[in-house]
Design a protein around this motif. Structure first.
Motif, PDB file in Angstrom:
ATOM      1  N   GLN A 222       0.830  -1.208   0.000  1.00  0.00           N
ATOM      2  CA  GLN A 222       0.000   0.000   0.000  1.00  0.00           C
ATOM      3  C   GLN A 222       0.864   1.257   0.000  1.00  0.00           C
ATOM      4  O   GLN A 222       0.535   2.231  -0.673  1.00  0.00           O
ATOM      5  N   LEU A 223       1.967   1.206   0.743  1.00  0.00           N
ATOM      6  CA  LEU A 223       2.858   2.369   0.749  1.00  0.00           C
ATOM      7  C   LEU A 223       3.466   2.587  -0.639  1.00  0.00           C
ATOM      8  O   LEU A 223       3.614   3.713  -1.096  1.00  0.00           O
ATOM      9  N   GLN A 224       3.774   1.488  -1.302  1.00  0.00           N
ATOM     10  CA  GLN A 224       4.283   1.617  -2.674  1.00  0.00           C
ATOM     11  C   GLN A 224       3.223   2.231  -3.583  1.00  0.00           C
ATOM     12  O   GLN A 224       3.524   3.040  -4.461  1.00  0.00           O
ATOM     13  N   ALA A 225       1.965   1.851  -3.351  1.00  0.00           N
ATOM     14  CA  ALA A 225       0.874   2.408  -4.170  1.00  0.00           C
ATOM     15  C   ALA A 225       0.707   3.907  -3.903  1.00  0.00           C
ATOM     16  O   ALA A 225       0.448   4.681  -4.823  1.00  0.00           O
ATOM     17  N   VAL A 226       0.906   4.320  -2.647  1.00  0.00           N
ATOM     18  CA  VAL A 226       0.855   5.751  -2.323  1.00  0.00           C
ATOM     19  C   VAL A 226       1.966   6.481  -3.093  1.00  0.00           C
ATOM     20  O   VAL A 226       1.736   7.531  -3.711  1.00  0.00           O
ATOM     21  N   ALA A 227       3.174   5.896  -3.053  1.00  0.00           N
ATOM     22  CA  ALA A 227       4.306   6.529  -3.744  1.00  0.00           C
ATOM     23  C   ALA A 227       4.042   6.616  -5.246  1.00  0.00           C
ATOM     24  O   ALA A 227       4.353   7.615  -5.892  1.00  0.00           O
ATOM     25  N   THR A 228       3.419   5.567  -5.797  1.00  0.00           N
ATOM     26  CA  THR A 228       3.122   5.561  -7.233  1.00  0.00           C
ATOM     27  C   THR A 228       2.109   6.651  -7.580  1.00  0.00           C
ATOM     28  O   THR A 228       2.300   7.417  -8.526  1.00  0.00           O
ATOM     29  N   GLY A 229       1.032   6.709  -6.817  1.00  0.00           N
ATOM     30  CA  GLY A 229       0.009   7.725  -7.085  1.00  0.00           C
ATOM     31  C   GLY A 229       0.591   9.122  -6.982  1.00  0.00           C
ATOM     32  O   GLY A 229       0.313   9.998  -7.800  1.00  0.00           O
ATOM     33  N   ALA A 230       1.460   9.321  -5.980  1.00  0.00           N
ATOM     34  CA  ALA A 230       2.013  10.660  -5.767  1.00  0.00           C
ATOM     35  C   ALA A 230       2.986  11.043  -6.871  1.00  0.00           C
ATOM     36  O   ALA A 230       2.988  12.177  -7.333  1.00  0.00           O
ATOM     37  N   ILE A 231       3.780  10.081  -7.310  1.00  0.00           N
ATOM     38  CA  ILE A 231       4.747  10.479  -8.347  1.00  0.00           C
ATOM     39  C   ILE A 231       4.039  10.730  -9.683  1.00  0.00           C
ATOM     40  O   ILE A 231       4.503  11.507 -10.509  1.00  0.00           O
ATOM     41  N   LEU A 232       2.878  10.109  -9.841  1.00  0.00           N
ATOM     42  CA  LEU A 232       2.107  10.343 -11.076  1.00  0.00           C
ATOM     43  C   LEU A 232       1.134  11.508 -10.944  1.00  0.00           C
ATOM     44  O   LEU A 232       0.437  11.825 -11.898  1.00  0.00           O
ATOM     45  N   HIS A 233       1.059  12.147  -9.771  1.00  0.00           N
ATOM     46  CA  HIS A 233      -0.066  13.056  -9.535  1.00  0.00           C
ATOM     47  C   HIS A 233      -0.185  14.167 -10.577  1.00  0.00           C
ATOM     48  O   HIS A 233      -1.280  14.566 -10.930  1.00  0.00           O
ATOM     49  N   ASP A 234       0.936  14.628 -11.121  1.00  0.00           N
ATOM     50  CA  ASP A 234       0.888  15.716 -12.108  1.00  0.00           C
ATOM     51  C   ASP A 234       1.113  15.228 -13.534  1.00  0.00           C
ATOM     52  O   ASP A 234       1.458  16.026 -14.404  1.00  0.00           O
ATOM     53  N   ILE A 235       0.929  13.941 -13.779  1.00  0.00           N
ATOM     54  CA  ILE A 235       1.202  13.383 -15.108  1.00  0.00           C
ATOM     55  C   ILE A 235       0.415  14.115 -16.206  1.00  0.00           C
ATOM     56  O   ILE A 235       0.878  14.256 -17.332  1.00  0.00           O
ATOM     57  N   GLY A 236      -0.763  14.626 -15.849  1.00  0.00           N
ATOM     58  CA  GLY A 236      -1.583  15.360 -16.826  1.00  0.00           C
ATOM     59  C   GLY A 236      -0.940  16.656 -17.295  1.00  0.00           C
ATOM     60  O   GLY A 236      -1.344  17.232 -18.302  1.00  0.00           O
ATOM     61  N   LYS A 237       0.100  17.113 -16.582  1.00  0.00           N
ATOM     62  CA  LYS A 237       0.775  18.346 -17.005  1.00  0.00           C
ATOM     63  C   LYS A 237       1.582  18.144 -18.278  1.00  0.00           C
ATOM     64  O   LYS A 237       2.037  19.112 -18.880  1.00  0.00           O
ATOM     65  N   ARG A 238       1.770  16.877 -18.668  1.00  0.00           N
ATOM     66  CA  ARG A 238       2.418  16.622 -19.961  1.00  0.00           C
ATOM     67  C   ARG A 238       1.665  17.291 -21.087  1.00  0.00           C
ATOM     68  O   ARG A 238       2.242  17.600 -22.126  1.00  0.00           O
ATOM     69  N   ALA A 239       0.358  17.467 -20.882  1.00  0.00           N
ATOM     70  CA  ALA A 239      -0.468  18.037 -21.957  1.00  0.00           C
ATOM     71  C   ALA A 239      -0.517  19.570 -21.894  1.00  0.00           C
ATOM     72  O   ALA A 239      -1.112  20.198 -22.756  1.00  0.00           O
TER      73      ALA A 239
END
Ligand SMILES: [Fe+2]
Ligand SMILES: [Fe+2]
Lengths: 323, 142
Positions: free
Chosen positions: A183-200
Motif C-alpha cells: 500500500q505504501l508503494q501504491a501511495v508513492a506511485t500515485g504521488a509520483i504520477l499526480h501531475d502526469i496530466g501536465k504533460r499536456a
C-alpha cells in the motif's frame, strides 16, 4: 577506446534510450550496453558493449571530456538500476539520507525524459520501480523527515517536484498509520504520477512567471482530469492512486477542481497528496517567487485546514516535520 | 401533453425512475431555458451548443474495469448539446472515460448518431451541489 570505434555504426532510434548520469556508474562488468549521443538530434551510438568491462580509466576519461550523460536502451533500464542499487547495498558507509538521495538521483534524468515523451509506457515502468525503491529506502531506514526536507533541492523541475511529493506522501501515509508495504508503494506511485496530466500543458504556460490568463488557468486546471483519463483504462490501474491523480486539487470546502467535491467525497490518499503537493510547492523555488521556510509553509497549511485541507492530515504532517 | 412539454414528461418519468436529482433552487426555470451558448475562458468545445432542457434516461452497468457499478437506469436532465456531445445533470458523480447508453426524447434537432438513443462517453463532471452533477459527454460512433 577500441570499442567506441568498432561499434560506432550500431545505432538505436532516439526515443528508445533513457539518459543515465555518468556519476552513477561504477567501474565493473556491466550487463547493459552504453550509448553516447553526440548531438541531441542524432541517433544514439554504441559506446560500450556489455561484453567489455567499464574501467575506472574510462570513467575518468569521460569526466575529463565533460561527458556527464550516457544512455541505456529502454529495455536495459532495469539492469542499469540494479547496477546502481547493488552498489548502494555494498556500501555500508552510506547514511540513510545519502542512500535516499542516490535513489532519487538514479531516476532523475530518466523521469524527465519519460515525462516529456508522448508514450505513457516508459513513464509507468519508471514509476513502478521508483516507488518500490523509494518505499524500500524510506521504510527500511530510519530517515528523519526534517533531515530529508533539508536535503531536498530547491528547484522547480518536474522530477524534483514529483519525487519530493512522492517522498512526502509516503512519509505522511506512514505517519497516519498505513503500514502495509504494498500500500505504501501504491501511495508513492500515485504521488509520483499526480501531475502526469501536465504533460499536456504547454511549458510556456506551466512556467509562466506572473499572472495567468483565464485561458491559461483553465488549461493548467485540466491536468488532474487528463491524468485520470490517461491512466484509468490501463490494466495495472488501481483506484486509490488514481484518486491521488484526479483529486489532489480538490478542497475540503468543495471549491477545488476538477469536480468540486467536498471533503467527505475526497479519497484519504488524495488528501495526503494535496498536503504534500502544496507543502512542496510552497517550499521550493518557483519562477515567480522565493521559497517559504518549512515552518512558514506549515503555518500556511494550518491556517488553510478546514478550507483547503483535511485538518487531521495537516495535523499529522506538522507533527511529523516539527518532531 | 405537448410534444415539447419536457417538464411534464420529467414529472411523469420521475415517478417511474425514483429520480434523485436535486436541482438548486435558483434553477426553478430549468426546463424553460432556451437559446445557444458560447464558451467561457479555456472552453475547448469547438461547436456551438444549443440549450435542450429535457428529461432523458441514462443506462449503465460496468463502465470502466476498476469501478464497480450496479446495473441501473436513471432519470437525468439534459442541459445542452452540440454536434460532438451533450451536457446533462445526474444525481451522482461520473468519471471520465465511463461509457453508457443515453435515451433522449424526440426532438427534431437532437440525435445521437441519428438515433433516439446511443452511446456516450463521459468527458468531465462537475459538482453543482449534493445530488446534482453536471456531466459533459461526447457521442460515440457505432
Ligand atoms: Fe497538480
Ligand atoms: Fe503537483
Amino acid at each position: 577506446m577500441a570499442t567506441d570505434e568498432q561499434n560506432a555504426s550500431v545505432e538505436l532510434a532516439p526515443d528508445s534510450v533513457l539518459p543515465v548520469a555518468v556519476s552513477s556508474l561504477r567501474a565493473s562488468q556491466l550487463n547493459f550496453d552504453l550509448y553516447v549521443r553526440p548531438e541531441i538530434c542524432e541517433p544514439p551510438k554504441l559506446y560500450r558493449e556489455k561484453s567489455f568491462p567499464l574501467e575506472a580509466a574510462d570513467l575518468k576519461r569521460l569526466r575529463e571530456r565533460g561527458v556527464e550523460t550516457l544512455f541505456v536502451a529502454n529495455s536495459d533500464y532495469a539492469a542499469y538500476r540494479t547496477h546502481v542499487l547493488d552498489g548502494l547495498a555494498d556500501d555500508s558507509s552510506l547514511e540513510p539520507t545519502e542512500r535516499y538521495n542516490i535513489v532519487r538521483e538514479v531516476y532523475r534524468e530518466a523521469f524527465d525524459t519519460a515525462f516529456q515523451g508522448e508514450s505513457l509506457d516508459p513513464m509507468l515502468q519508471f514509476t513502478g520501480e521508483f516507488s518500490k525503491d523509494l518505499a524500500d529506502t524510506i521504510c527500511e531506514n530510519d530517515i528523519v523527515m526534517s533531515d530529508l526536507h533539508s536535503l531536498m533541492e530547491h528547484d522547480s523541475g518536474t522530477y524534483t517536484h514529483c519525487a519530493n511529493v512522492s517522498t512526502y506522501s509516503l512519509a505522511l501515509a506512514k505517519a497516519m498509520g498505513l503500514a502495509d508495504l504494498a500500500q505504501l508503494q501504491a501511495v508513492a506511485t500515485g504521488a509520483i504520477l499526480h501531475d502526469i496530466g501536465k504533460r499536456a500543458v504547454q511549458l510556456s504556460t506551466l512556467n509562466k512567471p506572473g499572472r495567468l490568463s483565464p485561458e491559461q488557468r483553465a488549461e493548467i486546471e485540466r491536468h488532474p482530469l487528463i491524468g485520470f483519463r490517461d491512466l484509468v483504462l490501463r490494466e495495472e490501474a488501481s483506484w486509490a492512486p488514481l484518486m491521488m491523480v484526479y483529486q489532489h486539487h480538490e478542497r475540503i470546502d468543495g471549491k477545488g477542481y476538477p469536480v468540486g467535491v467536498p471533503g467527505k467525497e475526497i479519497h484519504d490518499w488524495a488528501k495526503i497528496c494535496s498536503v504534500a503537493d502544496v507543502f512542496h510547492a510552497l517550499t521550493s523555488e518557483r519562477p515567480y517567487r522565493t521559497p517559504m521556510l518549512a515552518e512558514e509553509a506549515l503555518q500556511f497549511l494550518e491556517k488553510q485546514a478546514d478550507a483547503m485541507f483535511d485538518p487531521e492530515t495537516v495535523r499529522c504532517w506538522t507533527m511529523t516535520l516539527r518532531n | 401533453m405537448l410534444d415539447n412539454d419536457f417538464e411534464e414528461l420529467a414529472r411523469n418519468l420521475a415517478k417511474k425512475f425514483d429520480c434523485k436529482i436535486k436541482l438548486p433552487e435558483s434553477w426553478a426555470d430549468y426546463f424553460q431555458v432556451t437559446g445557444t451558448l458560447t464558451g467561457g475562458p479555456g472552453d475547448r468545445r469547438q461547436f456551438t451548443r444549443v440549450q435542450f432542457r429535457a428529461p432523458a434516461v441514462l443506462e449503465y452497468s460496468q463502465t470502466i474495469p476498476i469501478l464497480p457499478r450496479a446495473r441501473g437506469q436513471y432519470l437525468v436532465y439534459l442541459k445542452d448539446y452540440s454536434r460532438a456531445g451533450i451536457a446533462l445533470i445526474h444525481h451522482e458523480q461520473l468519471y471520465p472515460r465511463e461509457q453508457m447508453r443515453l435515451m433522449i426524447p424526440p426532438n427534431k434537432d437532437v440525435a445521437i448518431n441519428g438515433c433516439r438513443d446511443g452511446l456516450i462517453e463521459v468527458a468531465r463532471c462537475t459538482r453543482i451541489q449534493d445530488c446534482c452533477f453536471q456531466i459533459g459527454a461526447s457521442f460515440i460512433e457505432g
